[in-house]
Write an enzyme that holds these catalytic residues in place. Structure first.
Site, PDB file in Angstrom:
ATOM      1  CD1 TRP A   1      31.651  39.677  36.906  1.00 31.23           C
ATOM      2  CD2 TRP A   1      32.316  37.916  37.293  1.00 31.23           C
ATOM      3  NE1 TRP A   1      31.765  38.507  35.727  1.00 31.23           N
ATOM      4  CE2 TRP A   1      31.645  37.895  35.563  1.00 31.23           C
ATOM      5  CE3 TRP A   1      32.666  36.274  37.075  1.00 31.23           C
ATOM      6  CZ2 TRP A   1      32.004  37.169  34.700  1.00 31.23           C
ATOM      7  CZ3 TRP A   1      32.950  35.702  36.224  1.00 31.23           C
ATOM      8  CH2 TRP A   1      32.393  35.921  34.372  1.00 31.23           C
TER       9      TRP A   1
ATOM     10  CE  LYS B   1      41.600  37.470  44.409  1.00 34.49           C
ATOM     11  NZ  LYS B   1      41.857  38.669  44.421  1.00 34.49           N
ATOM     12  CB  SER B   2      35.412  32.353  44.636  1.00 30.71           C
ATOM     13  OG  SER B   2      35.863  31.394  45.457  1.00 30.71           O
TER      14      SER B   2
ATOM     15  NE  ARG C   1      38.233  31.694  38.874  1.00 31.31           N
ATOM     16  CZ  ARG C   1      39.092  32.635  39.021  1.00 31.31           C
ATOM     17  NH1 ARG C   1      39.119  32.891  39.527  1.00 31.31           N
ATOM     18  NH2 ARG C   1      39.488  32.440  37.881  1.00 31.31           N
TER      19      ARG C   1
ATOM     20  CB  SER D   1      32.286  41.999  30.269  1.00 34.24           C
ATOM     21  OG  SER D   1      33.063  43.517  29.957  1.00 34.24           O
TER      22      SER D   1
ATOM     23  CG  PHE E   1      41.613  43.039  42.639  1.00 28.62           C
ATOM     24  CD1 PHE E   1      42.059  42.681  43.722  1.00 28.62           C
ATOM     25  CD2 PHE E   1      40.505  43.358  42.176  1.00 28.62           C
ATOM     26  CE1 PHE E   1      40.957  41.768  44.206  1.00 28.62           C
ATOM     27  CE2 PHE E   1      39.610  42.917  43.274  1.00 28.62           C
ATOM     28  CZ  PHE E   1      39.623  41.995  44.215  1.00 28.62           C
TER      29      PHE E   1
ATOM     30  CB  SER F   1      42.335  33.258  41.037  1.00 24.47           C
ATOM     31  OG  SER F   1      41.893  34.580  41.682  1.00 24.47           O
TER      32      SER F   1
ATOM     33  CD  GLU G   1      37.668  40.753  28.281  1.00 18.32           C
ATOM     34  OE1 GLU G   1      36.181  41.174  28.627  1.00 18.32           O
ATOM     35  OE2 GLU G   1      37.598  40.191  28.833  1.00 18.32           O
TER      36      GLU G   1
ATOM     37  CG  MET H   1      33.864  45.010  35.751  1.00 19.57           C
ATOM     38  SD  MET H   1      33.084  43.188  37.259  1.00 19.57           S
ATOM     39  CE  MET H   1      34.353  43.859  38.038  1.00 19.57           C
TER      40      MET H   1
ATOM     41  CG  HIS I   1      36.075  36.101  51.762  1.00 23.40           C
ATOM     42  ND1 HIS I   1      35.362  35.842  50.421  1.00 23.40           N
ATOM     43  CD2 HIS I   1      36.749  37.050  51.260  1.00 23.40           C
ATOM     44  CE1 HIS I   1      35.789  36.863  49.840  1.00 23.40           C
ATOM     45  NE2 HIS I   1      36.537  38.240  50.609  1.00 23.40           N
TER      46      HIS I   1
HETATM   47  P1  A3P Z   1      42.165  35.843  38.933  1.00 19.40           P
HETATM   48  O1  A3P Z   1      43.081  35.838  39.094  1.00 19.40           O
HETATM   49  O2  A3P Z   1      41.744  34.233  37.968  1.00 19.40           O
HETATM   50  O3  A3P Z   1      42.565  36.664  37.667  1.00 19.40           O
HETATM   51  P2  A3P Z   1      37.622  37.606  43.590  1.00 19.40           P
HETATM   52  O4  A3P Z   1      36.382  38.684  43.269  1.00 19.40           O
HETATM   53  O5  A3P Z   1      36.284  36.700  44.831  1.00 19.40           O
HETATM   54  O6  A3P Z   1      38.569  38.217  44.757  1.00 19.40           O
HETATM   55  O7  A3P Z   1      38.399  37.152  42.595  1.00 19.40           O
HETATM   56  C1  A3P Z   1      39.138  37.700  41.851  1.00 19.40           C
HETATM   57  C2  A3P Z   1      39.408  36.983  40.384  1.00 19.40           C
HETATM   58  O8  A3P Z   1      37.707  37.095  40.216  1.00 19.40           O
HETATM   59  C3  A3P Z   1      40.230  37.011  39.951  1.00 19.40           C
HETATM   60  O9  A3P Z   1      40.755  36.139  39.227  1.00 19.40           O
HETATM   61  C4  A3P Z   1      39.541  38.070  39.078  1.00 19.40           C
HETATM   62  O10 A3P Z   1      39.785  38.213  37.679  1.00 19.40           O
HETATM   63  C5  A3P Z   1      38.522  37.579  38.973  1.00 19.40           C
HETATM   64  N1  A3P Z   1      37.124  38.098  37.997  1.00 19.40           N
HETATM   65  C6  A3P Z   1      37.001  39.850  38.613  1.00 19.40           C
HETATM   66  N2  A3P Z   1      36.110  40.251  37.465  1.00 19.40           N
HETATM   67  C7  A3P Z   1      35.760  39.354  36.482  1.00 19.40           C
HETATM   68  C8  A3P Z   1      34.614  38.925  35.753  1.00 19.40           C
HETATM   69  N3  A3P Z   1      34.028  40.151  35.653  1.00 19.40           N
HETATM   70  N4  A3P Z   1      35.109  38.045  34.806  1.00 19.40           N
HETATM   71  C9  A3P Z   1      35.684  37.004  35.244  1.00 19.40           C
HETATM   72  N5  A3P Z   1      36.705  37.136  36.024  1.00 19.40           N
HETATM   73  C10 A3P Z   1      36.152  38.180  37.009  1.00 19.40           C
END
Ligand code: A3P
Length: 289
Positions: free
Chosen positions: A47, A42-43, A124, A222, A249, A132, A224, A226, A102
């Protein structure tokens, strides 16, 4: 009720199937030109994967989508079901390979260190990561029930969540970074200045893309964009695995959502524990933008 599919190895909770098939993971043979993406869950794994792929494909979204369709970046400690495992997939892949894990640094297959591989570690801030992960636990039907926020809070700070302690994870990779080829990035930095951070990734990957392509990568990665991309938003994953009606997700993608979850008392307690656990290392996280 959910299946509880986590099991301990060396005091760290992992997917039970990884623990049951640990030997092939530890014996994995890395190659010198492997690039390994490393994160605590969740970091911002999804992305950074998208950023790396867009760079690898010179900003060509179509090609990037094809890479995803061919199941990108073997997840090293994935052992299935479904098969093939991450190790099997990586072994079958042409070089140069981009892989994902991970795992905390001390559980990484030793061949990555021996071959002086490149690592991209994305960190993160713990508070947002915790929030998250809580929502991910709620929606992911293969993870144990997180319990109440209060119960989950205690489990997170004592490292009783999948892949263990955030503190140890970040410490381990931060400590190894000066001895190995590591690009250590922060989620909050990418959020604040995506182009600057994406340029760092590009340079680390030994690529040289022009400004217009970099701008395109900034746009396409971004939150939005993704969130609307069916190849990354997990919309094809069955509800029995990820129930996105509980929590999507692509949830919020912001810095500072912890403020909507932490009580004042929890925040004080957390700050105190953070200080203790991160003592002696000079790492600075930003928790609001
Ligand atoms: P949130 O739950 O705070 O929205 P992982 O991919 O390691 O599982 O991490 C998921 C987290 O990254 C989620 O956080 C998700 O929304 C966020 N995330 C994914 N794509 C992103 C992007 N393009 N910009 C910012 N945050 C993104």
């Amino acid at each position: 009720s959910k299946q509880k599919e986590l099991k301990e190895i060396a005091g760290i909770l992992l997917m039970a199937t990884s623990v049951d098939n640990w030997s092939p993971i530890q014996k994995f043979e890395a190659k010198p030109d492997d690039l390994l993406i490393c994160t605590f869950p969740k970091s911002g794994t999804t992305w950074i994967q998208e950023i790396v792929d867009m760079i690898a494909q010179n900003g060509d979204l179509e090609k990037c989508q094809q890479v995803i369709l061919q199941q990108r970046h073997p997840f090293l400690e994935w052992t299935g079901p479904p098969k093939p495992s991450g190790v099997e997939r990586a072994n079958a892949m042409p070089s140069p390979r981009i892989l994902k894990t991970h795992l905390p640094a001390h559980l990484l297959p030793p061949s990555f260190w021996e071959n002086n591989c490149k690592f991209i570690y994305l960190a993160r801030n713990a508070k947002d990561c915790m929030v998250s992960y809580y929502h991910f636990y709620r929606m992911n039907q293969t993870l144990p029930d997180p319990g109440t926020w209060e119960e989950y809070f205690e489990n997170f700070i004592s490292g009783k969540v999948g892949w263990g302690s955030w503190f140890d994870h970040v410490r381990g990779w931060w400590t190894s970074k000066d001895s190995y080829r590591t690009l250590f990035l922060f989620y909050e930095d990418i959020k604040r200045n995506p182009k600057q951070e994406i340029r760092k990734v590009m340079q680390f990957m030994g690529k040289n893309l022009d400004e217009t392509i970099l701008d395109k990568i900034v746009q396409e990665t971004s939150f939005e964009k993704m969130k609307e991309n069916p190849l990354v938003n997990r919309s094809a994953v069955p509800k029995s695995v990820m129930d996105q009606s509980i929590s999507p997700f692509m949830r919020k993608g912001t810095v500072g959502d912890w403020k909507n979850h932490f009580t004042v008392a929890q925040n004080e307690r957390f700050d105190k524990i953070y200080k203790e656990k991160m003592e002696g290392i000079s790492i600075n996280f930003c928790t609001e933008l």
